[in-house]
Structure formats: C-alpha cells, structure tokens
Design an enzyme around this catalytic site. Structure first.
Site, PDB file in Angstrom:
ATOM      1  N   ARG A 163     -48.135 -18.194   7.406  1.00  0.00           N
ATOM      2  CA  ARG A 163     -49.615 -17.975   7.305  1.00  0.00           C
ATOM      3  C   ARG A 163     -50.484 -17.856   6.073  1.00  0.00           C
ATOM      4  O   ARG A 163     -51.619 -17.965   5.691  1.00  0.00           O
ATOM      5  CB  ARG A 163     -50.278 -16.814   8.228  1.00  0.00           C
ATOM      6  CG  ARG A 163     -50.036 -15.748   7.237  1.00  0.00           C
ATOM      7  CD  ARG A 163     -50.565 -14.142   8.270  1.00  0.00           C
ATOM      8  NE  ARG A 163     -50.399 -13.230   7.274  1.00  0.00           N
ATOM      9  CZ  ARG A 163     -50.721 -11.912   7.803  1.00  0.00           C
ATOM     10  NH1 ARG A 163     -50.667 -11.313   8.959  1.00  0.00           N
ATOM     11  NH2 ARG A 163     -50.254 -10.729   6.516  1.00  0.00           N
ATOM     12  N   ARG A 177     -44.083  -5.017   1.008  1.00  0.00           N
ATOM     13  CA  ARG A 177     -44.864  -4.329   1.955  1.00  0.00           C
ATOM     14  C   ARG A 177     -43.847  -4.281   3.024  1.00  0.00           C
ATOM     15  O   ARG A 177     -44.040  -3.093   3.901  1.00  0.00           O
ATOM     16  CB  ARG A 177     -45.798  -5.523   2.687  1.00  0.00           C
ATOM     17  CG  ARG A 177     -46.963  -5.485   1.672  1.00  0.00           C
ATOM     18  CD  ARG A 177     -47.925  -6.743   1.741  1.00  0.00           C
ATOM     19  NE  ARG A 177     -48.512  -6.843   2.959  1.00  0.00           N
ATOM     20  CZ  ARG A 177     -48.934  -8.216   3.566  1.00  0.00           C
ATOM     21  NH1 ARG A 177     -48.711  -9.044   3.030  1.00  0.00           N
ATOM     22  NH2 ARG A 177     -49.363  -8.108   4.884  1.00  0.00           N
ATOM     23  N   ARG A 197     -54.996 -14.421   1.715  1.00  0.00           N
ATOM     24  CA  ARG A 197     -54.670 -13.145   1.265  1.00  0.00           C
ATOM     25  C   ARG A 197     -53.922 -13.114   0.028  1.00  0.00           C
ATOM     26  O   ARG A 197     -52.781 -13.733  -0.101  1.00  0.00           O
ATOM     27  CB  ARG A 197     -53.986 -12.481   2.425  1.00  0.00           C
ATOM     28  CG  ARG A 197     -54.927 -11.776   3.483  1.00  0.00           C
ATOM     29  CD  ARG A 197     -54.240 -11.183   4.676  1.00  0.00           C
ATOM     30  NE  ARG A 197     -53.304 -10.084   4.273  1.00  0.00           N
ATOM     31  CZ  ARG A 197     -53.004  -9.207   5.063  1.00  0.00           C
ATOM     32  NH1 ARG A 197     -53.190  -9.141   6.228  1.00  0.00           N
ATOM     33  NH2 ARG A 197     -52.159  -8.023   4.630  1.00  0.00           N
ATOM     34  N   ARG A 245     -50.825   5.149   8.507  1.00  0.00           N
ATOM     35  CA  ARG A 245     -49.614   4.459   8.096  1.00  0.00           C
ATOM     36  C   ARG A 245     -48.815   5.564   7.373  1.00  0.00           C
ATOM     37  O   ARG A 245     -47.590   5.221   7.030  1.00  0.00           O
ATOM     38  CB  ARG A 245     -50.029   3.376   6.696  1.00  0.00           C
ATOM     39  CG  ARG A 245     -49.984   2.138   7.357  1.00  0.00           C
ATOM     40  CD  ARG A 245     -50.472   1.133   6.154  1.00  0.00           C
ATOM     41  NE  ARG A 245     -50.146  -0.067   6.137  1.00  0.00           N
ATOM     42  CZ  ARG A 245     -50.857  -1.112   6.592  1.00  0.00           C
ATOM     43  NH1 ARG A 245     -52.122  -0.924   7.148  1.00  0.00           N
ATOM     44  NH2 ARG A 245     -50.341  -2.457   6.374  1.00  0.00           N
TER      45      ARG A 245
HETATM   46  P1  AMP Z   1     -53.014  -4.641   6.820  1.00  0.00           P
HETATM   47  O1  AMP Z   1     -54.210  -5.710   6.777  1.00  0.00           O
HETATM   48  O2  AMP Z   1     -52.867  -3.630   7.739  1.00  0.00           O
HETATM   49  O3  AMP Z   1     -51.443  -5.429   6.470  1.00  0.00           O
HETATM   50  O4  AMP Z   1     -53.210  -3.816   5.193  1.00  0.00           O
HETATM   51  C1  AMP Z   1     -53.124  -4.670   4.029  1.00  0.00           C
HETATM   52  C2  AMP Z   1     -52.973  -3.632   3.062  1.00  0.00           C
HETATM   53  O5  AMP Z   1     -53.971  -2.700   2.958  1.00  0.00           O
HETATM   54  C3  AMP Z   1     -51.865  -2.945   2.786  1.00  0.00           C
HETATM   55  O6  AMP Z   1     -50.656  -3.584   2.425  1.00  0.00           O
HETATM   56  C4  AMP Z   1     -52.067  -1.679   2.308  1.00  0.00           C
HETATM   57  O7  AMP Z   1     -52.156  -1.956   0.837  1.00  0.00           O
HETATM   58  C5  AMP Z   1     -53.668  -1.583   2.476  1.00  0.00           C
HETATM   59  N1  AMP Z   1     -53.871  -0.695   3.842  1.00  0.00           N
HETATM   60  C6  AMP Z   1     -54.297  -1.012   4.984  1.00  0.00           C
HETATM   61  N2  AMP Z   1     -54.493  -0.004   5.689  1.00  0.00           N
HETATM   62  C7  AMP Z   1     -53.938   1.062   5.056  1.00  0.00           C
HETATM   63  C8  AMP Z   1     -53.667   2.471   5.431  1.00  0.00           C
HETATM   64  N3  AMP Z   1     -53.934   2.910   6.665  1.00  0.00           N
HETATM   65  N4  AMP Z   1     -52.983   3.221   4.338  1.00  0.00           N
HETATM   66  C9  AMP Z   1     -52.887   2.739   3.311  1.00  0.00           C
HETATM   67  N5  AMP Z   1     -52.985   1.393   2.959  1.00  0.00           N
HETATM   68  C10 AMP Z   1     -53.407   0.764   3.658  1.00  0.00           C
END
Ligand code: AMP
Length: 200
Positions: free
Chosen positions: A128, A145, A134, A89
């Site tokens: 969702r 986000r 979540r 990311r």
């Molecule tokens: P996601 O399920 O991929 O949308 O991730 C949910 C949350 O987890 C994100 O908004 C971040 O806070 C954290 N997160 C997940 N993957 C990463 C990553 N590769 N780097 C930094 N934060 C992450």
C-alpha cells in the site's frame, strides 16, 4: 451503547474494518492515527511535534494521545457508541481509557484482536506504500512499527484477557470474510453478552 476497541498490529486491516463496522452499527470512529495525520497535514504545532515520533515508527507519548482523545471523545457524548482504532496502544492508555469510560458509565464492551502473520503484514504495508502516501510506510520503519507493536502494545492482550473482553479474529483472509467474523463476534455479544474467544 457499544464501545469497541479494535486491536491488532499495523497492517492488520483495523482501519478498513473499522469503516465497515461504523457503517453497519452506527458508531463514531476514533482513530488516533488519523487524528495525528490530520495534524501533520495541517502543520499545526501538535502535528510538527508528533511527526518526530511517527516518522521514526515510534509511539507518540501517552500524554499527547490522551489529550487529543479526551478532546475528540467529548464531541461525541451522545453517540450510540464508539470504535477505538489504533488506541489504546500501551497499558497506560488502556487504564486511562477505562477511567474515562467509567466516568461516563459506558465501559469497553468488546476488544476485537485482529491477528495476521508478520510477513503478511509487511507485504500488505509495502504493497500500500505507493498509494498511502504515508511517511511511515517504508521498509525499515514498517519493520520497526511491527517490533514496537510486539513490545509495547501486545501486552495489552493480557490486560483485556483478564477483563474477559477479547475476541480473537483470524485476519488472514479477504476483507469481507474478516468482516463476517467481526460481525459474528459483535452480534453474539449484542444478543447474548457472550464474547466468543476465537473466531476463524
Ligand atoms: P496507525 O495509523 O494507527 O498505524 O498509527 C500511525 C502512527 O501514529 C503510529 O506508528 C504511532 O506513531 C502513532 N500513533 C497512533 N496511535 C497511537 C497511540 N494510540 N499511541 C501512540 N502513538 C500512536
């Protein structure tokens, strides 16, 4: 060996599409978001630490992500390949992933960039929210986000474009149609090593 990065804003369907890719191509699914949510559910020290970031819609620091990823990836050394979902990311994470994979002589094969318009993302995530449970699926955090994605993650497009690895997938369609586009990208890569730059 097939290493896929699935890249896209929150709500673009990365998780759903990853599950389908895993089923069809027999890859290991590595979702940093899922890993972090498991830690939060267990209330482990790591879970308590990362909740501070996740609940605000902020990225978790790179060092924490990389430590988790190294640990997980080392469990799957003999896998056919991996799909990295929600990771990298940041540019720093992408550089670290490249270094990790070079050591294993299995670089990233293809980066699927799933593109969806912003209002559609927002509506999908709000839709969702009730079922996902979540803590970060709330209107103001969702907006944040999406901003974090634009500022910190979108620059990765250039990083992977320079490597000639990006396949842009139109994600504004039902799941099965988006998946058909993804399989077209992957199958073309597997049979010809050509990466189709755009798939509609
Ligand atoms: P996601 O399920 O991929 O949308 O991730 C949910 C949350 O987890 C994100 O908004 C971040 O806070 C954290 N997160 C997940 N993957 C990463 C990553 N590769 N780097 C930094 N934060 C992450």
């Amino acid at each position: 060996m097939l290493n896929i990065v699935i890249f896209g804003p929150p709500g673009s369907g990365k998780g759903t599409q990853s599950a389908k890719i895993v089923e069809k191509y027999g890859l290991v699914h590595l979702s940093t978001g899922d890993l972090l949510r498991e830690e939060m559910a267990r209330n482990s020290p790591l879970g308590i630490e990362v909740r501070k970031f996740i609940d605000k819609g902020l990225l978790v620091p790179d060092e924490i992500i990389m430590r988790e990823l190294y640990e997980k990836a080392s469990e799957y050394l003999d896998a056919q390949g991996m799909i990295f979902d929600g990771f990298p990311r940041t540019i720093i994470q992408a550089e670290m992933l490249d270094r990790m994979l070079v050591k294993r002589e299995i670089p990233v094969s293809i980066v699927l960039s799933v593109e969806v318009e912003e209002e559609e993302l927002f509506n999908r995530m709000m839709g969702r929210a009730q079922d996902s449970g979540r803590s970060d699926d709330q209107a103001h955090i969702i907006r944040h986000r999406i901003e974090v994605y634009k500022n910190q993650t979108l620059p990765l497009m250039d990083y992977y474009k320079k490597q000639g690895k990006i396949a842009v997938i139109n994600g504004m369609s039902p799941v099965e149609i988006v998946f058909e586009r993804i399989t077209r990208a992957i199958d073309t890569y597997l049979s010809t090593e050509v990466i189709l730059p755009e798939i509609n």
